[in-house]
Design a protein around this motif. Sequence first.
Motif, PDB file in Angstrom:
ATOM      1  N   THR A 263     135.838  41.893   9.369  1.00 51.87           N
ATOM      2  CA  THR A 263     134.418  41.953  10.105  1.00 51.87           C
ATOM      3  C   THR A 263     134.680  43.009  11.025  1.00 51.87           C
ATOM      4  N   PHE A 264     135.673  43.011  11.569  1.00 52.43           N
ATOM      5  CA  PHE A 264     136.041  44.085  12.628  1.00 52.43           C
ATOM      6  C   PHE A 264     135.965  45.678  12.132  1.00 52.43           C
ATOM      7  N   LEU A 265     136.347  45.696  10.791  1.00 48.15           N
ATOM      8  CA  LEU A 265     136.479  46.992  10.215  1.00 48.15           C
ATOM      9  C   LEU A 265     135.120  47.331   9.693  1.00 48.15           C
ATOM     10  N   PHE A 266     134.325  46.105   9.202  1.00 47.42           N
ATOM     11  CA  PHE A 266     132.996  46.445   8.579  1.00 47.42           C
ATOM     12  C   PHE A 266     132.107  46.899   9.500  1.00 47.42           C
ATOM     13  N   LEU A 267     132.238  46.437  10.932  1.00 47.56           N
ATOM     14  CA  LEU A 267     131.141  46.765  11.808  1.00 47.56           C
ATOM     15  C   LEU A 267     131.632  48.209  12.343  1.00 47.56           C
ATOM     16  N   TYR A 268     132.943  48.401  12.615  1.00 46.34           N
ATOM     17  CA  TYR A 268     133.191  49.698  12.851  1.00 46.34           C
ATOM     18  C   TYR A 268     132.806  50.908  11.886  1.00 46.34           C
ATOM     19  N   ILE A 269     132.797  50.714  10.920  1.00 43.93           N
ATOM     20  CA  ILE A 269     132.618  51.755   9.841  1.00 43.93           C
ATOM     21  C   ILE A 269     131.142  51.915   9.816  1.00 43.93           C
ATOM     22  N   THR A 270     130.276  50.720   9.823  1.00 45.32           N
ATOM     23  CA  THR A 270     128.891  50.795   9.366  1.00 45.32           C
ATOM     24  C   THR A 270     128.187  51.019  10.518  1.00 45.32           C
ATOM     25  N   VAL A 271     128.417  50.638  11.825  1.00 48.86           N
ATOM     26  CA  VAL A 271     127.754  50.935  13.111  1.00 48.86           C
ATOM     27  C   VAL A 271     128.105  52.580  13.372  1.00 48.86           C
ATOM     28  N   LEU A 272     129.397  52.866  13.003  1.00 49.24           N
ATOM     29  CA  LEU A 272     129.471  54.351  13.306  1.00 49.24           C
ATOM     30  C   LEU A 272     128.742  55.306  12.389  1.00 49.24           C
ATOM     31  N   THR A 273     128.497  54.846  11.187  1.00 48.98           N
ATOM     32  CA  THR A 273     127.803  55.574  10.221  1.00 48.98           C
ATOM     33  C   THR A 273     126.326  55.622  11.026  1.00 48.98           C
TER      34      THR A 273
ATOM     35  N   ALA B 276     123.129  52.563   3.763  1.00 52.12           N
ATOM     36  CA  ALA B 276     123.259  51.572   2.649  1.00 52.12           C
ATOM     37  C   ALA B 276     124.597  51.539   2.220  1.00 52.12           C
ATOM     38  N   TRP B 277     124.983  52.716   1.654  1.00 55.42           N
ATOM     39  CA  TRP B 277     126.288  53.000   1.018  1.00 55.42           C
ATOM     40  C   TRP B 277     127.385  52.584   1.757  1.00 55.42           C
ATOM     41  N   ALA B 278     127.559  52.873   3.075  1.00 54.08           N
ATOM     42  CA  ALA B 278     128.383  52.543   4.109  1.00 54.08           C
ATOM     43  C   ALA B 278     128.477  50.911   3.949  1.00 54.08           C
ATOM     44  N   PHE B 279     127.473  50.191   4.188  1.00 57.91           N
ATOM     45  CA  PHE B 279     127.409  48.631   4.157  1.00 57.91           C
ATOM     46  C   PHE B 279     128.087  48.140   3.011  1.00 57.91           C
ATOM     47  N   GLY B 280     127.223  48.719   1.615  1.00 60.42           N
ATOM     48  CA  GLY B 280     127.787  48.319   0.351  1.00 60.42           C
ATOM     49  C   GLY B 280     129.060  48.417   0.248  1.00 60.42           C
ATOM     50  N   GLY B 281     129.678  49.739   0.186  1.00 62.61           N
ATOM     51  CA  GLY B 281     130.909  50.169   0.070  1.00 62.61           C
ATOM     52  C   GLY B 281     132.059  49.302   0.914  1.00 62.61           C
ATOM     53  N   MET B 282     131.747  49.110   2.124  1.00 58.51           N
ATOM     54  CA  MET B 282     132.608  48.530   2.984  1.00 58.51           C
ATOM     55  C   MET B 282     132.928  47.027   2.330  1.00 58.51           C
TER      56      MET B 282
ATOM     57  N   PRO C  32     134.069  41.761  -6.369  1.00 58.40           N
ATOM     58  CA  PRO C  32     133.515  42.620  -5.378  1.00 58.40           C
ATOM     59  C   PRO C  32     132.550  43.640  -5.613  1.00 58.40           C
ATOM     60  N   LEU C  33     132.598  44.044  -6.675  1.00 53.64           N
ATOM     61  CA  LEU C  33     131.579  45.174  -7.232  1.00 53.64           C
ATOM     62  C   LEU C  33     130.278  44.609  -7.171  1.00 53.64           C
ATOM     63  N   PRO C  34     129.661  43.709  -7.863  1.00 52.82           N
ATOM     64  CA  PRO C  34     128.303  43.049  -7.845  1.00 52.82           C
ATOM     65  C   PRO C  34     128.023  42.576  -6.405  1.00 52.82           C
ATOM     66  N   ILE C  35     129.033  42.012  -5.560  1.00 51.37           N
ATOM     67  CA  ILE C  35     128.818  41.652  -4.140  1.00 51.37           C
ATOM     68  C   ILE C  35     128.233  42.946  -3.364  1.00 51.37           C
ATOM     69  N   GLY C  36     129.189  43.934  -3.397  1.00 53.90           N
ATOM     70  CA  GLY C  36     128.918  45.352  -2.543  1.00 53.90           C
ATOM     71  C   GLY C  36     127.630  46.023  -3.087  1.00 53.90           C
ATOM     72  N   PHE C  37     127.433  45.920  -4.285  1.00 55.16           N
ATOM     73  CA  PHE C  37     126.241  46.742  -4.885  1.00 55.16           C
ATOM     74  C   PHE C  37     124.766  45.817  -4.353  1.00 55.16           C
ATOM     75  N   ALA C  38     125.071  44.608  -4.217  1.00 53.35           N
ATOM     76  CA  ALA C  38     123.926  43.730  -3.695  1.00 53.35           C
ATOM     77  C   ALA C  38     123.595  43.983  -2.315  1.00 53.35           C
ATOM     78  N   VAL C  39     124.658  44.437  -1.617  1.00 50.02           N
ATOM     79  CA  VAL C  39     124.310  44.711  -0.172  1.00 50.02           C
ATOM     80  C   VAL C  39     123.892  45.854  -0.052  1.00 50.02           C
ATOM     81  N   PHE C  40     124.058  47.000  -0.941  1.00 51.32           N
ATOM     82  CA  PHE C  40     123.748  48.363  -0.862  1.00 51.32           C
ATOM     83  C   PHE C  40     122.248  48.115  -1.290  1.00 51.32           C
ATOM     84  N   LEU C  41     121.859  47.644  -2.231  1.00 49.22           N
ATOM     85  CA  LEU C  41     120.385  47.393  -2.652  1.00 49.22           C
ATOM     86  C   LEU C  41     119.475  46.886  -1.713  1.00 49.22           C
ATOM     87  N   VAL C  42     120.181  45.794  -0.788  1.00 47.16           N
ATOM     88  CA  VAL C  42     119.273  45.037  -0.167  1.00 47.16           C
ATOM     89  C   VAL C  42     119.085  45.902   1.409  1.00 47.16           C
ATOM     90  N   HIS C  43     120.259  46.998   1.627  1.00 43.54           N
ATOM     91  CA  HIS C  43     119.870  47.797   2.682  1.00 43.54           C
ATOM     92  C   HIS C  43     118.883  48.704   2.321  1.00 43.54           C
TER      93      HIS C  43
END
Length: 286
Positions: A62-72, A92-98, A213-224
């Motif tokens: 979660t630390f890495l997730f916030l670091y990359i996404t908020v920095l983006t 959206a790609w940053a959130f989904g990709g992470m 992990p792929l559909p989960i990340g892709f779902a996050v991307f689409l929702v964003h």
Amino acid sequence: MEHREEDVRLGANKYSERQAIGTAAQSQEKDYKEPPPAPLFEPGELMSWSFYRAGIAEFVATFLFLYITVLTVMGVSKSESKCSTVGIQGIAWAFGGMIFALVYCTAGISGGHINPAVTFGLFLARKLSLTRALFYMVMQCLGAICGAGVVKAFGKTLYETKGGGANIVNVGYTKGDGLGAEIIGTFVLVYTVFSATDAKRSARDSHVPILAPLPIGFAVFLVHLATIPITGTGINPARSLGAAIIYNKEPAWNDHWIFWVGPFIGAALAALYHQVVIRAIPFKSK
């Protein structure tokens, strides 16, 4: 009357399930046994190193997730022209990709939740104990706070003047709009998590765990993509809390409840739908 009671007892499972063409042999289904639900309290976990290792994994992820996404988000916010940055699609790609990367890295250790709403949904489905669920949520929130804090340390002025990546209900939308967006968005995510990690599907189709992990990340991307214009997209109470605490200005707290209530309702609905409708577990014959 006896036959009618039997029909009710069996419910959706009165007729045997048929697998889609291309899946593993149907004979495998009879070899699958539903795992027992996780106990509500499991004190023995507190004496296990794997329990704390899983919590640490959730913290770091979660630390890495916030670091990359908020920095983006900060990189997009500081630019006068969105054309010179990755834009909303890049965010959206940053959130989904992470999420894709972090679920892949931590799934074997903690399950790769990285989100209190996901943990809550899985707890309601009795996939983990209350002890572990609460521990995960605390570690996720701490990780999110630290991740957002590091971003602020890189540029305090920019962070404070550009909103700090905090979730708010944007102008032109009501609180009800924001709540609805968070409920539906989290439903999409948690439903995808249930489907992608379903042990029964794993028993049938060997490729499911690899692809999870792929559909989960892709779902996050689409929702964003859909909800960034409405709420900035929370669907993760830890993400919303971490950014709000580090930003710590009134706009971030005005509607903060939406980013807890919405995801928890969405997660509960997804758990109910998957367990009752998709898996029909309450109707299984013993």
